[in-house]
Scaffold this motif. Sequence first.
Motif, PDB file in Angstrom:
ATOM      1  N   GLY A 107     -18.009  -1.483   4.340  1.00  0.00           N
ATOM      2  CA  GLY A 107     -19.019  -1.717   3.309  1.00  0.00           C
ATOM      3  C   GLY A 107     -20.017  -2.796   3.677  1.00  0.00           C
ATOM      4  O   GLY A 107     -21.120  -2.843   3.133  1.00  0.00           O
ATOM      5  N   THR A 108     -19.653  -3.655   4.626  1.00  0.00           N
ATOM      6  CA  THR A 108     -20.570  -4.698   5.080  1.00  0.00           C
ATOM      7  C   THR A 108     -21.189  -4.354   6.430  1.00  0.00           C
ATOM      8  O   THR A 108     -21.815  -5.202   7.065  1.00  0.00           O
ATOM      9  CB  THR A 108     -19.854  -6.068   5.162  1.00  0.00           C
ATOM     10  OG1 THR A 108     -18.732  -5.954   6.036  1.00  0.00           O
ATOM     11  CG2 THR A 108     -19.414  -6.541   3.793  1.00  0.00           C
ATOM     12  N   GLY A 109     -20.980  -3.093   6.868  1.00  0.00           N
ATOM     13  CA  GLY A 109     -21.610  -2.630   8.088  1.00  0.00           C
ATOM     14  C   GLY A 109     -20.840  -2.896   9.366  1.00  0.00           C
ATOM     15  O   GLY A 109     -21.383  -2.766  10.457  1.00  0.00           O
ATOM     16  N   LEU A 110     -19.566  -3.257   9.239  1.00  0.00           N
ATOM     17  CA  LEU A 110     -18.735  -3.488  10.424  1.00  0.00           C
ATOM     18  C   LEU A 110     -17.904  -2.247  10.724  1.00  0.00           C
ATOM     19  O   LEU A 110     -17.615  -1.452   9.836  1.00  0.00           O
ATOM     20  CB  LEU A 110     -17.804  -4.679  10.193  1.00  0.00           C
ATOM     21  CG  LEU A 110     -18.466  -6.019   9.920  1.00  0.00           C
ATOM     22  CD1 LEU A 110     -17.418  -7.076   9.607  1.00  0.00           C
ATOM     23  CD2 LEU A 110     -19.342  -6.443  11.085  1.00  0.00           C
ATOM     24  N   SER A 111     -17.488  -2.111  11.954  1.00  0.00           N
ATOM     25  CA  SER A 111     -16.630  -1.006  12.359  1.00  0.00           C
ATOM     26  C   SER A 111     -15.219  -1.237  11.822  1.00  0.00           C
ATOM     27  O   SER A 111     -14.588  -2.246  12.159  1.00  0.00           O
ATOM     28  CB  SER A 111     -16.572  -0.911  13.885  1.00  0.00           C
ATOM     29  OG  SER A 111     -15.449  -0.160  14.287  1.00  0.00           O
ATOM     30  N   PRO A 112     -14.696  -0.320  11.007  1.00  0.00           N
ATOM     31  CA  PRO A 112     -13.322  -0.487  10.536  1.00  0.00           C
ATOM     32  C   PRO A 112     -12.313  -0.487  11.685  1.00  0.00           C
ATOM     33  O   PRO A 112     -11.341  -1.233  11.663  1.00  0.00           O
ATOM     34  CB  PRO A 112     -13.086   0.721   9.624  1.00  0.00           C
ATOM     35  CG  PRO A 112     -14.416   1.261   9.319  1.00  0.00           C
ATOM     36  CD  PRO A 112     -15.334   0.859  10.428  1.00  0.00           C
ATOM     37  N   LYS A 139      -8.513  -3.663  14.895  1.00  0.00           N
ATOM     38  CA  LYS A 139      -7.958  -3.994  16.213  1.00  0.00           C
ATOM     39  C   LYS A 139      -7.851  -5.500  16.441  1.00  0.00           C
ATOM     40  O   LYS A 139      -7.071  -5.944  17.275  1.00  0.00           O
ATOM     41  CB  LYS A 139      -8.775  -3.330  17.318  1.00  0.00           C
ATOM     42  CG  LYS A 139      -8.490  -1.843  17.396  1.00  0.00           C
ATOM     43  CD  LYS A 139      -9.279  -1.166  18.479  1.00  0.00           C
ATOM     44  CE  LYS A 139      -8.989   0.330  18.407  1.00  0.00           C
ATOM     45  NZ  LYS A 139      -9.732   1.075  19.417  1.00  0.00           N
ATOM     46  N   GLN A 140      -8.601  -6.298  15.689  1.00  0.00           N
ATOM     47  CA  GLN A 140      -8.476  -7.757  15.792  1.00  0.00           C
ATOM     48  C   GLN A 140      -7.068  -8.220  15.455  1.00  0.00           C
ATOM     49  O   GLN A 140      -6.632  -9.276  15.898  1.00  0.00           O
ATOM     50  CB  GLN A 140      -9.416  -8.454  14.801  1.00  0.00           C
ATOM     51  CG  GLN A 140     -10.867  -8.249  15.024  1.00  0.00           C
ATOM     52  CD  GLN A 140     -11.640  -8.985  13.948  1.00  0.00           C
ATOM     53  OE1 GLN A 140     -12.177 -10.044  14.222  1.00  0.00           O
ATOM     54  NE2 GLN A 140     -11.694  -8.442  12.751  1.00  0.00           N
ATOM     55  N   TYR A 141      -6.368  -7.437  14.642  1.00  0.00           N
ATOM     56  CA  TYR A 141      -5.066  -7.843  14.121  1.00  0.00           C
ATOM     57  C   TYR A 141      -3.910  -7.090  14.771  1.00  0.00           C
ATOM     58  O   TYR A 141      -2.798  -7.123  14.275  1.00  0.00           O
ATOM     59  CB  TYR A 141      -5.048  -7.643  12.599  1.00  0.00           C
ATOM     60  CG  TYR A 141      -6.185  -8.393  11.948  1.00  0.00           C
ATOM     61  CD1 TYR A 141      -6.156  -9.775  11.849  1.00  0.00           C
ATOM     62  CD2 TYR A 141      -7.313  -7.718  11.493  1.00  0.00           C
ATOM     63  CE1 TYR A 141      -7.218 -10.472  11.296  1.00  0.00           C
ATOM     64  CE2 TYR A 141      -8.376  -8.413  10.933  1.00  0.00           C
ATOM     65  CZ  TYR A 141      -8.320  -9.782  10.840  1.00  0.00           C
ATOM     66  OH  TYR A 141      -9.373 -10.472  10.305  1.00  0.00           O
ATOM     67  N   GLY A 142      -4.177  -6.415  15.870  1.00  0.00           N
ATOM     68  CA  GLY A 142      -3.120  -5.708  16.590  1.00  0.00           C
ATOM     69  C   GLY A 142      -3.253  -4.204  16.460  1.00  0.00           C
ATOM     70  O   GLY A 142      -4.205  -3.684  15.896  1.00  0.00           O
ATOM     71  N   HIS A 143      -2.259  -3.540  16.994  1.00  0.00           N
ATOM     72  CA  HIS A 143      -2.256  -2.078  16.999  1.00  0.00           C
ATOM     73  C   HIS A 143      -1.892  -1.530  15.618  1.00  0.00           C
ATOM     74  O   HIS A 143      -1.242  -2.208  14.817  1.00  0.00           O
ATOM     75  CB  HIS A 143      -1.247  -1.553  18.031  1.00  0.00           C
ATOM     76  CG  HIS A 143      -1.615  -1.907  19.431  1.00  0.00           C
ATOM     77  ND1 HIS A 143      -2.650  -1.303  20.112  1.00  0.00           N
ATOM     78  CD2 HIS A 143      -1.101  -2.828  20.281  1.00  0.00           C
ATOM     79  CE1 HIS A 143      -2.757  -1.817  21.311  1.00  0.00           C
ATOM     80  NE2 HIS A 143      -1.831  -2.766  21.439  1.00  0.00           N
ATOM     81  N   TRP A 144      -2.327  -0.302  15.380  1.00  0.00           N
ATOM     82  CA  TRP A 144      -1.955   0.389  14.145  1.00  0.00           C
ATOM     83  C   TRP A 144      -0.439   0.542  14.102  1.00  0.00           C
ATOM     84  O   TRP A 144       0.198   0.696  15.136  1.00  0.00           O
ATOM     85  CB  TRP A 144      -2.594   1.776  14.108  1.00  0.00           C
ATOM     86  CG  TRP A 144      -4.054   1.760  13.877  1.00  0.00           C
ATOM     87  CD1 TRP A 144      -5.033   1.849  14.816  1.00  0.00           C
ATOM     88  CD2 TRP A 144      -4.714   1.649  12.613  1.00  0.00           C
ATOM     89  NE1 TRP A 144      -6.275   1.790  14.212  1.00  0.00           N
ATOM     90  CE2 TRP A 144      -6.096   1.673  12.867  1.00  0.00           C
ATOM     91  CE3 TRP A 144      -4.270   1.534  11.306  1.00  0.00           C
ATOM     92  CZ2 TRP A 144      -7.051   1.595  11.858  1.00  0.00           C
ATOM     93  CZ3 TRP A 144      -5.211   1.453  10.307  1.00  0.00           C
ATOM     94  CH2 TRP A 144      -6.580   1.482  10.574  1.00  0.00           C
ATOM     95  N   THR A 145       0.113   0.516  12.916  1.00  0.00           N
ATOM     96  CA  THR A 145       1.546   0.753  12.752  1.00  0.00           C
ATOM     97  C   THR A 145       1.759   2.143  12.163  1.00  0.00           C
ATOM     98  O   THR A 145       0.850   2.715  11.547  1.00  0.00           O
ATOM     99  CB  THR A 145       2.186  -0.291  11.820  1.00  0.00           C
ATOM    100  OG1 THR A 145       1.652  -0.117  10.495  1.00  0.00           O
ATOM    101  CG2 THR A 145       1.935  -1.709  12.304  1.00  0.00           C
ATOM    102  N   ALA A 146       2.949   2.660  12.335  1.00  0.00           N
ATOM    103  CA  ALA A 146       3.278   3.978  11.776  1.00  0.00           C
ATOM    104  C   ALA A 146       3.127   3.966  10.257  1.00  0.00           C
ATOM    105  O   ALA A 146       2.692   4.955   9.661  1.00  0.00           O
ATOM    106  CB  ALA A 146       4.705   4.370  12.171  1.00  0.00           C
TER     107      ALA A 146
END
Length: 178
Positions: free
Chosen positions: A120-125, A130-137
């Motif tokens: 909503g602020t124009g950043l890539s989700p 990814k700044q906070y690590g890998h996706w979890t299941a």
Amino acid sequence: MSSSCDPQHAPAGDVGAALMAIDSRLKGVHDGRTETDPEQRQLINQFTASLGPKGADDLLDGACTLIFMFMKWLREAHEAQDKDVIEYVVPSLVATMRMMRKSVRPEAIPTMAGLLVAAGTGLSPSLWRKQYGHWTAEEMTPLEATALLLAEHINRLTNDPDFATRMVTEALSRATGD
């Protein structure tokens, strides 16, 4: 000043596959199916297993691209009305996710809200996450639910059950035609 989460640095991923999954879910909801039938679930599981790590990452990036595109459209629509997309969309989607206890665990909601705010602020989700690590299941179903809820929100706003899907399909067609 450019951000490390600027969408121009983000991989688009497999937007087509992500859109196909979301569109299939939307059609299921509109047909009155709240649960995926076992045969469809098996096909989805087989498809996902066939992707491999690179394909799964592409699908995740594609889902994030959809979230970005949906939030961009919503941001522009709200700004045309002198409204803030964060104020008018995020609380409603978060409240809906809180009611989806089978699909969205409470601990995933802050991450999904963050994705919505980032987009909503124009950043890539995708880059934001990814700044906070890998996706979890545990985040896979909430991510799908977030994209689904955004698409449904757009469809309700436009009073057109296929608007969100058509919007992305047309954007993909324009992108491949350029």
